[in-house]
Design a protein around this motif. Structure first.
Motif, PDB file in Angstrom:
ATOM      1  N   SER A   1       0.937  -1.329  -0.007  1.00 19.94           N
ATOM      2  CA  SER A   1      -0.070  -0.082   0.106  1.00 19.94           C
ATOM      3  C   SER A   1       0.798   1.224  -0.024  1.00 19.94           C
ATOM      4  O   SER A   1       0.666   2.221  -0.753  1.00 19.94           O
ATOM      5  N   ARG A   2       1.929   1.069   0.859  1.00 21.50           N
ATOM      6  CA  ARG A   2       2.739   2.288   0.753  1.00 21.50           C
ATOM      7  C   ARG A   2       3.555   2.621  -0.372  1.00 21.50           C
ATOM      8  O   ARG A   2       3.762   3.896  -1.048  1.00 21.50           O
ATOM      9  N   LEU A   3       3.745   1.387  -1.210  1.00 19.71           N
ATOM     10  CA  LEU A   3       4.390   1.791  -2.515  1.00 19.71           C
ATOM     11  C   LEU A   3       3.301   2.366  -3.571  1.00 19.71           C
ATOM     12  O   LEU A   3       3.708   3.231  -4.262  1.00 19.71           O
ATOM     13  N   TYR A   4       2.197   1.937  -3.420  1.00 21.17           N
ATOM     14  CA  TYR A   4       1.139   2.368  -4.338  1.00 21.17           C
ATOM     15  C   TYR A   4       1.098   3.872  -3.871  1.00 21.17           C
ATOM     16  O   TYR A   4       1.232   4.851  -5.167  1.00 21.17           O
ATOM     17  N   GLN A   5       0.716   4.323  -2.823  1.00 18.71           N
ATOM     18  CA  GLN A   5       0.569   5.774  -2.457  1.00 18.71           C
ATOM     19  C   GLN A   5       1.866   6.765  -2.890  1.00 18.71           C
ATOM     20  O   GLN A   5       1.479   7.699  -3.465  1.00 18.71           O
TER      21      GLN A   5
ATOM     22  N   GLU B   1      -8.582  -6.179   6.659  1.00 15.11           N
ATOM     23  CA  GLU B   1      -8.712  -7.112   5.717  1.00 15.11           C
ATOM     24  C   GLU B   1     -10.126  -7.107   5.015  1.00 15.11           C
ATOM     25  O   GLU B   1     -10.443  -7.379   3.919  1.00 15.11           O
ATOM     26  N   ASN B   2     -11.099  -7.208   5.846  1.00 12.32           N
ATOM     27  CA  ASN B   2     -12.464  -7.367   5.713  1.00 12.32           C
ATOM     28  C   ASN B   2     -13.222  -6.222   5.018  1.00 12.32           C
ATOM     29  O   ASN B   2     -14.273  -6.222   5.123  1.00 12.32           O
ATOM     30  N   ASP B   3     -12.484  -4.960   5.233  1.00 11.17           N
ATOM     31  CA  ASP B   3     -12.946  -3.939   4.678  1.00 11.17           C
ATOM     32  C   ASP B   3     -12.834  -3.767   3.538  1.00 11.17           C
ATOM     33  O   ASP B   3     -11.765  -4.098   2.515  1.00 11.17           O
ATOM     34  N   PRO B   4     -14.046  -3.610   2.676  1.00 14.80           N
ATOM     35  CA  PRO B   4     -14.221  -3.776   1.163  1.00 14.80           C
ATOM     36  C   PRO B   4     -13.498  -2.734   0.357  1.00 14.80           C
ATOM     37  O   PRO B   4     -12.866  -2.956  -0.679  1.00 14.80           O
ATOM     38  N   VAL B   5     -13.446  -1.484   0.967  1.00 12.61           N
ATOM     39  CA  VAL B   5     -12.621  -0.636   0.450  1.00 12.61           C
ATOM     40  C   VAL B   5     -11.231  -0.779   0.513  1.00 12.61           C
ATOM     41  O   VAL B   5     -10.313  -0.648  -0.294  1.00 12.61           O
ATOM     42  N   TYR B   6     -10.809  -1.096   1.798  1.00 12.09           N
ATOM     43  CA  TYR B   6      -9.342  -1.295   1.719  1.00 12.09           C
ATOM     44  C   TYR B   6      -8.936  -2.648   1.032  1.00 12.09           C
ATOM     45  O   TYR B   6      -7.734  -2.454   0.339  1.00 12.09           O
ATOM     46  N   SER B   7      -9.764  -3.570   0.866  1.00  9.00           N
ATOM     47  CA  SER B   7      -9.450  -4.665   0.137  1.00  9.00           C
ATOM     48  C   SER B   7      -9.508  -4.434  -1.361  1.00  9.00           C
ATOM     49  O   SER B   7      -8.429  -4.843  -2.121  1.00  9.00           O
ATOM     50  N   GLU B   8     -10.309  -3.529  -1.849  1.00  6.83           N
ATOM     51  CA  GLU B   8      -9.952  -2.937  -3.282  1.00  6.83           C
ATOM     52  C   GLU B   8      -8.698  -2.475  -3.658  1.00  6.83           C
ATOM     53  O   GLU B   8      -8.062  -2.659  -4.509  1.00  6.83           O
ATOM     54  N   PHE B   9      -8.289  -1.549  -2.585  1.00  4.62           N
ATOM     55  CA  PHE B   9      -6.935  -0.652  -2.713  1.00  4.62           C
ATOM     56  C   PHE B   9      -6.045  -1.785  -2.788  1.00  4.62           C
ATOM     57  O   PHE B   9      -5.113  -1.713  -3.305  1.00  4.62           O
ATOM     58  N   HIS B  10      -5.868  -2.799  -1.836  1.00  6.32           N
ATOM     59  CA  HIS B  10      -4.761  -3.712  -1.560  1.00  6.32           C
ATOM     60  C   HIS B  10      -4.523  -4.573  -2.916  1.00  6.32           C
ATOM     61  O   HIS B  10      -3.673  -4.858  -3.356  1.00  6.32           O
ATOM     62  N   SER B  11      -5.955  -4.757  -3.580  1.00  6.41           N
ATOM     63  CA  SER B  11      -5.954  -5.375  -4.834  1.00  6.41           C
ATOM     64  C   SER B  11      -4.977  -4.635  -5.960  1.00  6.41           C
ATOM     65  O   SER B  11      -4.275  -5.177  -6.963  1.00  6.41           O
ATOM     66  N   ARG B  12      -5.462  -3.417  -5.634  1.00  4.23           N
ATOM     67  CA  ARG B  12      -4.904  -2.587  -6.912  1.00  4.23           C
ATOM     68  C   ARG B  12      -3.363  -2.347  -6.618  1.00  4.23           C
ATOM     69  O   ARG B  12      -2.503  -2.315  -7.624  1.00  4.23           O
ATOM     70  N   ALA B  13      -2.883  -2.603  -5.200  1.00  6.73           N
ATOM     71  CA  ALA B  13      -1.510  -2.008  -5.025  1.00  6.73           C
ATOM     72  C   ALA B  13      -0.808  -3.354  -5.363  1.00  6.73           C
ATOM     73  O   ALA B  13       0.352  -3.663  -6.058  1.00  6.73           O
ATOM     74  N   LEU B  14      -1.446  -4.740  -5.322  1.00  5.57           N
ATOM     75  CA  LEU B  14      -0.731  -6.147  -5.844  1.00  5.57           C
ATOM     76  C   LEU B  14      -0.633  -5.933  -7.358  1.00  5.57           C
ATOM     77  O   LEU B  14       0.162  -6.374  -7.802  1.00  5.57           O
ATOM     78  N   ARG B  15      -1.761  -5.536  -8.034  1.00  5.97           N
ATOM     79  CA  ARG B  15      -1.576  -5.658  -9.425  1.00  5.97           C
ATOM     80  C   ARG B  15      -0.507  -4.570  -9.783  1.00  5.97           C
ATOM     81  O   ARG B  15       0.391  -4.802 -10.756  1.00  5.97           O
ATOM     82  N   LEU B  16      -0.447  -3.580  -9.097  1.00  2.00           N
ATOM     83  CA  LEU B  16       0.820  -2.745  -9.694  1.00  2.00           C
ATOM     84  C   LEU B  16       2.293  -3.356  -9.250  1.00  2.00           C
ATOM     85  O   LEU B  16       2.845  -3.218 -10.329  1.00  2.00           O
ATOM     86  N   MET B  17       2.282  -4.162  -8.019  1.00  2.00           N
ATOM     87  CA  MET B  17       3.359  -4.942  -8.119  1.00  2.00           C
ATOM     88  C   MET B  17       3.646  -5.864  -9.164  1.00  2.00           C
ATOM     89  O   MET B  17       4.958  -6.029  -9.712  1.00  2.00           O
ATOM     90  N   VAL B  18       2.822  -6.615  -9.661  1.00  2.00           N
ATOM     91  CA  VAL B  18       2.994  -7.512 -10.801  1.00  2.00           C
ATOM     92  C   VAL B  18       3.247  -6.825 -11.976  1.00  2.00           C
ATOM     93  O   VAL B  18       4.163  -7.249 -12.617  1.00  2.00           O
ATOM     94  N   ARG B  19       2.685  -5.448 -12.267  1.00  2.00           N
ATOM     95  CA  ARG B  19       3.144  -5.169 -13.437  1.00  2.00           C
ATOM     96  C   ARG B  19       4.569  -4.470 -13.227  1.00  2.00           C
ATOM     97  O   ARG B  19       5.253  -4.468 -14.630  1.00  2.00           O
ATOM     98  N   LEU B  20       4.819  -3.868 -12.240  1.00  2.00           N
ATOM     99  CA  LEU B  20       6.261  -3.535 -11.999  1.00  2.00           C
ATOM    100  C   LEU B  20       7.426  -4.706 -12.315  1.00  2.00           C
ATOM    101  O   LEU B  20       8.454  -4.207 -12.560  1.00  2.00           O
ATOM    102  N   ALA B  21       6.817  -5.881 -12.121  1.00  2.00           N
ATOM    103  CA  ALA B  21       7.827  -7.045 -12.034  1.00  2.00           C
ATOM    104  C   ALA B  21       8.075  -7.421 -13.664  1.00  2.00           C
ATOM    105  O   ALA B  21       8.952  -8.276 -13.818  1.00  2.00           O
TER     106      ALA B  21
END
Length: 495
Positions: free
Chosen positions: A312-316, A428-448
């Motif tokens: 999340s910190r990387l994304y922000q 983790e069960n917060d839907p807003v946070y979960s969406e944000f975390h998914s975006r952050a993970l997708r970003l990591m995948v793309r950066l790799a």
């Protein structure tokens, strides 16, 4: 002239009968509709002082005068009263008028009633393919002249329609537009309904990469209208300065860094820009892409492998990076940075080219080929103080999967996600946070994934300069799970 015309008298009658305003406007436009000429200058063209206050048809015929006369006749036969040609409708000796005209050229062609393209080297009764071989199709100024108009007609050497096509608008001819598409590499849809602007900047630069102009600076000036910019016309500034000012404007206004994707010789204007537009002739660097299914597989694997906070910190951090900008010809470029730890030289394909095996923290080893010679180094034999090499990934906001930066907007949802994350603890069960975390993970995948990198050298003076490569530098991080640990994020000033 208008007041003495039949059209004016008909217009007076219309106004007395209180017709719709649209009919009055159409009557005025019909009378003042102007035909523009697109052609290749040949030999001595008639200038303003050659034709001013004279009857065109009474000038001594021959050479370029005959071309002017036949163009006017073609416009008249098409039912128009006015014709415009760049050779004699601009006072070439008046610098103020010349500057205003060149900056207005795209708009004038766009609003022309008809644009006539004269192919002086295409003989009568030519077959399909002659248009592609015409010298007209090699010139820089002709690109905006065929993109801007809504109505266009091509004429052969004897002023007969190309391919015998008598239709009123050759932009509606599938055959002619198909031939022009093959010859220029410009999609037929863009040929028919082109819209100026910064979008797809790299593609537009490629369109012009093989074109030539008599005056070197015109390589850049001819593109001002295509990108929708107005800049000073400064003949004598040299072509790398003219092109540099244009590219600087594109990057600064749009934030689009695709104009930095080139191979060849760097510009004196700024080392991140090319010295010549021909550097865009090669297709852009195509980074490998992943399917949605592949991305989801990587995301699932990463959920248990990396900490939520770090992703999340990387994304922000990347989200808050400012857009690239220029100041005093220095490019302030947001980058993901990988320090180079070793460079070993091997023999290049020729005596003027050098190949280096490069190692950088967090990246797989790679090779670069360049005409720039520098001293090899390693951890054991480091460089002298003050010299530093970096492999950088210029930051592009499209990796965040937000709305297109060209639209200059962000959706309410994107902003609400960020604000909610700041205003309440994560879970983790917060839907807003979960969406944000998914975006952050997708970003990591793309950066790799493999990416187009720049090699930068920090000199003794403290300035960074780009070392131009003879081919694309494609780099890749070693470990997807440690992407956030191996990369530095900063804005670098490059001269």
């Amino acid at each position: 002239m208008f007041e003495a015309s039949t059209g004016y008298k008909e217009l007076l009658l219309l106004t007395m009968k209180h017709p719709p305003l649209k009919r009055i406007a159409e009557a005025v436009v019909a009378y003042f509709g102007c035909v523009m000429l697109s052609h290749r200058w040949e030999g001595t063209e008639p200038l303003l002082h050659d034709i001013q206050d004279r009857v065109v048809y009474k000038l001594t015929s021959g050479g370029s005068i005959a071309k002017l006369q036949l163009f006017c006749k073609t416009a008249r036969d098409a039912g128009y009263h006015w014709a415009w040609v760049d050779t004699c409708c601009i006072d070439q000796k008046n610098s103020v008028e010349l500057q205003k005209s060149l900056n207005s050229m795209f708009t004038w062609y766009h609003h022309s009633a008809l644009t006539v393209v004269y192919l002086a080297d295409v003989p009568p009764s030519s077959k399909s393919g002659a248009l592609a071989k015409s010298a007209w199709n090699t010139r820089g100024w002709t690109v905006p002249e065929f993109l801007a108009p809504k109505v266009i007609r091509f004429y052969q050497q004897d002023w007969t329609p190309y391919l015998g096509d008598d239709s009123p608008n050759h932009k509606e001819s599938v055959k002619i537009m198909g031939e022009l598409e093959d010859a220029t590499g410009i999609d037929a849809r863009a040929l028919v309904a082109f819209q100026p602007g910064m979008r797809d900047a790299r593609e537009k630069l490629q369109w012009a990469s093989t074109r030539v102009t008599t005056v070197p600076e015109d390589t850049a000036y001819s593109l001002f209208g295509i990108f929708g910019v107005q800049l000073p016309i400064l003949y004598g500034e040299k072509k790398h300065n003219a092109l540099g000012r244009l590219l600087q404007e594109i990057i600064a206004q749009s934030g689009d860094i695709t104009a930095l994707d080139w191979v060849g010789k760097p510009s004196e204007f700024n080392s991140c820009l090319p010295a010549d537009i021909s550097s865009y002739e090669a297709p852009p660097c195509v980074e490998p892409s992943l399917s949605e299914d592949q991305i989801q597989l990587f995301v699932s694997a990463l959920r248990d492998a990396v900490a939520l906070e770090s992703t999340s910190r990387l994304y922000q951090t990347l989200d808050y990076l400012s857009a690239p900008r220029f100041s005093h010809r220095r490019l302030h470029l947001p980058c993901i940075v990988f320090p180079v730890t070793e460079a070993r030289r091997s023999s290049g394909p020729d005596q003027e080219t050098y190949t280096y095996a490069i190692k950088a923290d967090g990246l797989h080893d790679l090779q670069i080929t360049t005409k720039h010679k520098f001293i090899p180094f390693s951890r054991v034999r480091p460089l002298r103080t003050g010299l530093t090499f970096l492999l950088v990934r210029p930051w592009s906001r499209h990796l965040l999967e937000l709305p297109d930066a060209a639209d200059d907007t962000r959706s309410v949802t994107d902003w609400s996600v960020r604000s909610l994350l700041h205003d309440r603890p994560s879970a983790e069960n917060d839907p807003v946070y979960s969406e944000f975390h998914s975006r952050a993970l997708r970003l990591m995948v793309r950066l790799a994934q493999p990416f187009a990198a720049f090699l930068l050298m920090r000199q003794h003076s403290g300035e960074f300069k780009r070392i131009a490569s003879d081919r694309d530098i494609l780099a890749q991080v070693k470990d997807i799970a440690s992407v956030h640990d191996t990369m530095g994020i900063r804005t670098i000033e490059i001269s």
